[in-house]
Enzyme design. Structure first.
Site, PDB file in Angstrom:
ATOM      1  N   ALA A  16       0.808  -1.227   0.000  1.00 53.20           N
ATOM      2  CA  ALA A  16       0.000   0.000   0.000  1.00 53.20           C
ATOM      3  C   ALA A  16       0.838   1.272   0.000  1.00 53.20           C
ATOM      4  O   ALA A  16       0.378   2.320   0.434  1.00 53.20           O
ATOM      5  CB  ALA A  16      -0.950  -0.002   1.190  1.00 53.20           C
ATOM      6  N   GLY A  19      -0.310   3.210  -5.679  1.00 50.13           N
ATOM      7  CA  GLY A  19      -1.311   2.536  -6.484  1.00 50.13           C
ATOM      8  C   GLY A  19      -2.611   2.222  -5.772  1.00 50.13           C
ATOM      9  O   GLY A  19      -3.093   2.965  -4.917  1.00 50.13           O
ATOM     10  N   ILE A  20      -3.181   1.065  -6.138  1.00 49.69           N
ATOM     11  CA  ILE A  20      -4.477   0.646  -5.603  1.00 49.69           C
ATOM     12  C   ILE A  20      -4.400   0.471  -4.088  1.00 49.69           C
ATOM     13  O   ILE A  20      -5.327   0.816  -3.365  1.00 49.69           O
ATOM     14  CB  ILE A  20      -4.925  -0.672  -6.266  1.00 49.69           C
ATOM     15  CG1 ILE A  20      -5.077  -0.487  -7.769  1.00 49.69           C
ATOM     16  CG2 ILE A  20      -6.237  -1.158  -5.666  1.00 49.69           C
ATOM     17  CD1 ILE A  20      -5.215  -1.789  -8.528  1.00 49.69           C
ATOM     18  N   GLY A  21      -3.290  -0.096  -3.609  1.00 48.71           N
ATOM     19  CA  GLY A  21      -3.141  -0.323  -2.171  1.00 48.71           C
ATOM     20  C   GLY A  21      -3.187   0.969  -1.391  1.00 48.71           C
ATOM     21  O   GLY A  21      -3.830   1.057  -0.331  1.00 48.71           O
ATOM     22  N   SER A 138      -7.049 -10.495 -11.018  1.00 47.59           N
ATOM     23  CA  SER A 138      -7.113  -9.713 -12.257  1.00 47.59           C
ATOM     24  C   SER A 138      -7.939 -10.458 -13.289  1.00 47.59           C
ATOM     25  O   SER A 138      -8.014 -11.697 -13.274  1.00 47.59           O
ATOM     26  CB  SER A 138      -5.711  -9.477 -12.817  1.00 47.59           C
ATOM     27  OG  SER A 138      -5.767  -8.960 -14.130  1.00 47.59           O
ATOM     28  N   TYR A 165       2.302 -13.568 -15.175  1.00 46.37           N
ATOM     29  CA  TYR A 165       1.406 -12.741 -14.362  1.00 46.37           C
ATOM     30  C   TYR A 165      -0.007 -13.332 -14.362  1.00 46.37           C
ATOM     31  O   TYR A 165      -0.652 -13.435 -13.311  1.00 46.37           O
ATOM     32  CB  TYR A 165       1.385 -11.315 -14.914  1.00 46.37           C
ATOM     33  CG  TYR A 165       0.343 -10.410 -14.293  1.00 46.37           C
ATOM     34  CD1 TYR A 165       0.510  -9.897 -13.012  1.00 46.37           C
ATOM     35  CD2 TYR A 165      -0.809 -10.059 -15.000  1.00 46.37           C
ATOM     36  CE1 TYR A 165      -0.440  -9.054 -12.447  1.00 46.37           C
ATOM     37  CE2 TYR A 165      -1.758  -9.217 -14.448  1.00 46.37           C
ATOM     38  CZ  TYR A 165      -1.574  -8.717 -13.166  1.00 46.37           C
ATOM     39  OH  TYR A 165      -2.527  -7.892 -12.613  1.00 46.37           O
TER      40      TYR A 165
END
Length: 275
Positions: A16, A19-21, A138, A165
């Site tokens: 975190a 980004g998203i975190g 994802s 990935y």
């Protein structure tokens, strides 16, 4: 959720620092929660800690190093406080290599490290129930049809690293499903989420100009955090477990995410991470 709903609740979010975190941590604190941020680099995380103040703390975690994973879990458990939700957010894409613990870079970081970290915190989550585990997966998981268990113990083979990935994100969905089966009737619920195609640092190693073109069509980190936040906090999904969510809505995962595939992944992951 109202602010009162998260008062006194502790959330542990991996990766975190950006980004998203980071956006997820900001939202959780905004709703009254307390966030423990687990990242590799304290210096890079410091701006987030400064922004969130006394409602955020840091733990050192390198998901590619299983000794680091064990130490981080030990450090959290030593705090002796309830854990309302574990958000397995950290991840990487488009990078090539092998982790310190001997796994293909994306698979080792995105799945194996989180598998061990989650297992080490399971008793705490059970004791804290009702509690939740959110795996950030994802839409890329749809392109993986199986896990090559020889390949995941070797360095990245593809040029872009995106095939590997996809396999790691496939594993994230299987992990959430198997956790749900094993945690039935414990009060711990699990979720796998697709945050959307997000212009975050997960793509930092994708070469220019491909990275620039990709990000034109992507969502912001703040938009991407919403499905993680939804699954970690919303009463709407409190009684659901093991499901896959996209844009805050349940969606059918890949037909390849079968109980048999999840059980095999669990058995192998457990063997890999046994001390």
């Amino acid at each position: 959720m109202t602010q009162q709903d998260l008062q006194g609740k502790t959330f542990l979010v991996t990766g975190a620092s950006s980004g998203i975190g980071r956006a997820t941590a900001q939202d959780l604190v905004g709703l009254g929660g307390k966030v423990v941020i687990a990242t590799r680099n304290r210096e890079k995380t410091q701006p987030v800690l400064d922004e969130l103040g006394e409602n955020a703390e840091h733990l050192q975690l390198d998901l590619g190093d299983l000794d680091s994973v064990r130490q981080c879990a030990k450090d959290f458990l030593s705090r002796d406080e309830p854990l309302y939700a574990l958000i397995n957010n950290a991840g990487l894409a488009g990078q090539r290599g092998i982790t310190d613990s001997g796994f293909e870079l994306a698979f080792g970081t995105n799945h194996v490290g989180h598998f061990l970290f989650t297992n080490l915190l399971l008793d705490k989550l059970k004791d804290s129930a009702p509690s939740r585990i959110v795996n950030v997966s994802s839409v890329a998981h749809y392109s993986a049809t199986a896990i090559d268990y020889d390949a995941v113990r070797k360095p990245t083979k593809s040029i872009t690293g995106l095939r590997e990935y996809a396999v790691s994100k496939f594993a994230n969905v299987l992990h959430a499903q198997e956790l749900a089966r094993r945690l039935d009737d414990t009060g711990v619920t699990t979720y796998a989420v697709h945050p959307g195609a997000i212009a975050s640092n997960v793509w930092r190693r994708v070469p220019w100009p491909v990275d620039t073109i990709m990000k034109i069509f992507m969502k912001s980190n703040e938009e991407g955090a919403q499905t993680s936040l939804y699954c970690a906090t919303s009463p709407d999904v409190a009684n659901d477990s093991g499901k896959y969510y996209d844009d805050c809505r349940e969606k059918a995962p890949s037909s390849k995410t079968t109980p048999e595939a999840a059980a095999e992944l669990w058995a192998r992951s457990e063997k890999w991470t046994s001390a």
